[in-house]
Design a protein around this motif. Structure first.
Motif, PDB file in Angstrom:
ATOM      1  N   UNK A 180      37.571 -21.594 -43.920  1.00 41.82           N
ATOM      2  CA  UNK A 180      38.897 -21.957 -43.071  1.00 41.82           C
ATOM      3  C   UNK A 180      39.932 -22.501 -43.866  1.00 41.82           C
ATOM      4  N   UNK A 181      40.094 -21.874 -45.174  1.00 44.28           N
ATOM      5  CA  UNK A 181      41.247 -22.567 -45.795  1.00 44.28           C
ATOM      6  C   UNK A 181      42.079 -21.504 -46.727  1.00 44.28           C
ATOM      7  N   UNK A 182      43.022 -21.122 -46.384  1.00 47.61           N
ATOM      8  CA  UNK A 182      43.873 -19.878 -46.738  1.00 47.61           C
ATOM      9  C   UNK A 182      44.092 -19.969 -48.124  1.00 47.61           C
ATOM     10  N   UNK A 183      44.546 -21.342 -48.422  1.00 47.75           N
ATOM     11  CA  UNK A 183      44.918 -21.482 -49.782  1.00 47.75           C
ATOM     12  C   UNK A 183      43.785 -21.453 -50.854  1.00 47.75           C
ATOM     13  N   UNK A 184      42.779 -21.644 -50.239  1.00 45.95           N
ATOM     14  CA  UNK A 184      41.278 -21.575 -51.244  1.00 45.95           C
ATOM     15  C   UNK A 184      41.186 -20.110 -51.496  1.00 45.95           C
ATOM     16  N   UNK A 185      41.435 -19.224 -50.336  1.00 49.60           N
ATOM     17  CA  UNK A 185      41.183 -17.869 -50.299  1.00 49.60           C
ATOM     18  C   UNK A 185      42.397 -17.262 -51.733  1.00 49.60           C
ATOM     19  N   UNK A 186      43.723 -17.887 -51.748  1.00 47.32           N
ATOM     20  CA  UNK A 186      44.301 -17.179 -52.408  1.00 47.32           C
ATOM     21  C   UNK A 186      43.782 -17.614 -54.038  1.00 47.32           C
ATOM     22  N   UNK A 187      43.808 -18.848 -54.227  1.00 44.70           N
ATOM     23  CA  UNK A 187      43.219 -19.256 -55.285  1.00 44.70           C
ATOM     24  C   UNK A 187      41.989 -18.411 -56.015  1.00 44.70           C
ATOM     25  N   UNK A 188      40.966 -18.118 -54.897  1.00 45.74           N
ATOM     26  CA  UNK A 188      39.547 -17.354 -55.332  1.00 45.74           C
ATOM     27  C   UNK A 188      39.880 -15.948 -55.789  1.00 45.74           C
ATOM     28  N   UNK A 189      40.900 -15.474 -54.891  1.00 46.09           N
ATOM     29  CA  UNK A 189      41.321 -13.944 -55.229  1.00 46.09           C
ATOM     30  C   UNK A 189      41.808 -13.936 -56.769  1.00 46.09           C
ATOM     31  N   UNK A 190      42.677 -15.052 -57.248  1.00 47.11           N
ATOM     32  CA  UNK A 190      43.460 -15.039 -58.553  1.00 47.11           C
ATOM     33  C   UNK A 190      42.033 -15.053 -59.390  1.00 47.11           C
ATOM     34  N   UNK A 191      41.497 -16.144 -59.410  1.00 41.91           N
ATOM     35  CA  UNK A 191      40.252 -16.299 -60.247  1.00 41.91           C
ATOM     36  C   UNK A 191      39.296 -15.026 -60.379  1.00 41.91           C
ATOM     37  N   UNK A 192      38.832 -14.311 -59.008  1.00 41.22           N
ATOM     38  CA  UNK A 192      38.049 -13.331 -58.912  1.00 41.22           C
ATOM     39  C   UNK A 192      38.687 -11.951 -59.690  1.00 41.22           C
ATOM     40  N   UNK A 193      40.182 -11.883 -59.793  1.00 43.72           N
ATOM     41  CA  UNK A 193      40.766 -10.837 -60.379  1.00 43.72           C
ATOM     42  C   UNK A 193      40.480 -10.950 -61.801  1.00 43.72           C
ATOM     43  N   UNK A 194      40.390 -12.072 -62.486  1.00 45.89           N
ATOM     44  CA  UNK A 194      40.361 -12.232 -63.946  1.00 45.89           C
ATOM     45  C   UNK A 194      38.659 -12.167 -64.297  1.00 45.89           C
ATOM     46  N   UNK A 195      38.049 -12.217 -63.329  1.00 48.06           N
ATOM     47  CA  UNK A 195      36.657 -12.172 -63.739  1.00 48.06           C
ATOM     48  C   UNK A 195      35.970 -10.938 -64.074  1.00 48.06           C
ATOM     49  N   UNK A 196      35.391 -10.755 -65.299  1.00 46.48           N
ATOM     50  CA  UNK A 196      34.775  -9.634 -65.651  1.00 46.48           C
ATOM     51  C   UNK A 196      33.098  -9.683 -64.806  1.00 46.48           C
ATOM     52  N   UNK A 197      32.714  -8.535 -63.970  1.00 42.70           N
ATOM     53  CA  UNK A 197      31.538  -8.614 -63.252  1.00 42.70           C
ATOM     54  C   UNK A 197      30.694  -7.732 -64.044  1.00 42.70           C
ATOM     55  N   UNK A 198      29.386  -8.574 -64.378  1.00 45.77           N
ATOM     56  CA  UNK A 198      28.338  -7.841 -65.219  1.00 45.77           C
ATOM     57  C   UNK A 198      27.433  -7.164 -64.351  1.00 45.77           C
ATOM     58  N   UNK A 199      27.577  -6.044 -64.064  1.00 42.11           N
ATOM     59  CA  UNK A 199      26.504  -5.535 -63.170  1.00 42.11           C
ATOM     60  C   UNK A 199      25.331  -4.912 -63.816  1.00 42.11           C
ATOM     61  N   UNK A 200      25.929  -4.739 -65.378  1.00 41.62           N
ATOM     62  CA  UNK A 200      24.961  -4.039 -66.312  1.00 41.62           C
ATOM     63  C   UNK A 200      23.637  -4.833 -66.167  1.00 41.62           C
ATOM     64  N   UNK A 201      23.439  -6.258 -65.926  1.00 39.57           N
ATOM     65  CA  UNK A 201      22.580  -7.232 -66.175  1.00 39.57           C
ATOM     66  C   UNK A 201      21.325  -6.770 -64.993  1.00 39.57           C
ATOM     67  N   UNK A 202      21.679  -5.883 -64.272  1.00 36.29           N
ATOM     68  CA  UNK A 202      20.515  -5.437 -63.189  1.00 36.29           C
ATOM     69  C   UNK A 202      19.817  -4.397 -63.539  1.00 36.29           C
ATOM     70  N   UNK A 203      18.687  -4.383 -63.569  1.00 31.58           N
ATOM     71  CA  UNK A 203      17.815  -3.159 -63.839  1.00 31.58           C
ATOM     72  C   UNK A 203      17.681  -2.111 -62.799  1.00 31.58           C
ATOM     73  N   UNK A 204      17.897  -2.670 -61.578  1.00 30.65           N
ATOM     74  CA  UNK A 204      18.158  -1.415 -60.643  1.00 30.65           C
ATOM     75  C   UNK A 204      19.041  -2.325 -59.623  1.00 30.65           C
ATOM     76  N   UNK A 205      20.059  -1.566 -58.779  1.00 30.17           N
ATOM     77  CA  UNK A 205      20.862  -2.044 -58.075  1.00 30.17           C
ATOM     78  C   UNK A 205      20.404  -2.981 -56.906  1.00 30.17           C
TER      79      UNK A 205
END
Length: 177
Positions: free
Chosen positions: A121-146
């Motif tokens: 319930x805090x739209x400022x928090x959502x904006x901050x999260x989207x910025x941070x998330x955009x910079x984060x490399x997601x490491x899906x290769x760590x999963x042996x299966x999806x």
């Protein structure tokens, strides 16, 4: 599809995707705000580059802190609406993982986590999260299966549903790494 540093032009993108320039401009603005693209005045927009190994852990830790903060807020006033929204995102994630389409998996993964932020319930928090998330490399290769990715999200959901703050926090940390 696009390489880091590659320049993106409204005109060529609108032709490529068969849409007018207006929605392309909106998409470029949103992706710039989310940190995936970099806009330079009088030079246009280019694809952002991955963070170096020194900064990546900091970004991951920021994302975890934001999501933990949101989860704590959710757990204080857990409602059926929150559970319904999370369960719907979990079902979508399960289907994506069974389908083994990486684009769908990433989309459903991010939708699940974004729901955690939105339900706090805090739209400022959502904006901050989207910025941070955009910079984060997601490491899906760590999963042996999806389906491992799905099980991690299910563990988060199950702990939230039970109101188990400690288990929810542990499951979230295990998922965002």
């Amino acid at each position: 599809v696009f390489k880091p540093g590659e320049s993106l032009r409204e005109h060529s993108l609108s032709k490529r995707y068969g849409v007018s320039r207006s929605p392309v401009r909106d998409a470029l603005l949103q992706l710039t705000q989310e940190g995936l693209l970099v806009a330079t005045p009088n030079c246009g927009v280019r694809v952002g580059s991955p963070l170096d190994d020194e900064i990546q852990p900091l970004v991951r830790d920021l994302r975890i802190r934001i999501e933990l903060f949101s989860m704590d807020r959710i757990l204080k006033t857990l409602t059926p609406e929150v559970l319904e929204q999370l369960e719907e995102r979990l079902k979508t994630n399960h289907e994506a993982c069974k389908g083994k389409n990486l684009a769908d998996i990433v989309k459903s993964d991010m939708a699940f986590h974004q729901t955690l932020i939105e339900m706090a319930g805090n739209e400022n928090l959502l904006g901050i999260w989207k910025q941070v998330r955009g910079y984060m490399m997601l490491h899906y290769e760590r999963h042996r299966n999806w389906l491992e990715s799905y099980r991690e999200h299910k563990a988060i959901f199950d702990a939230v549903k039970q109101g188990d703050k400690k288990a929810a926090r542990a499951a979230l940390k295990a998922n965002v790494r």
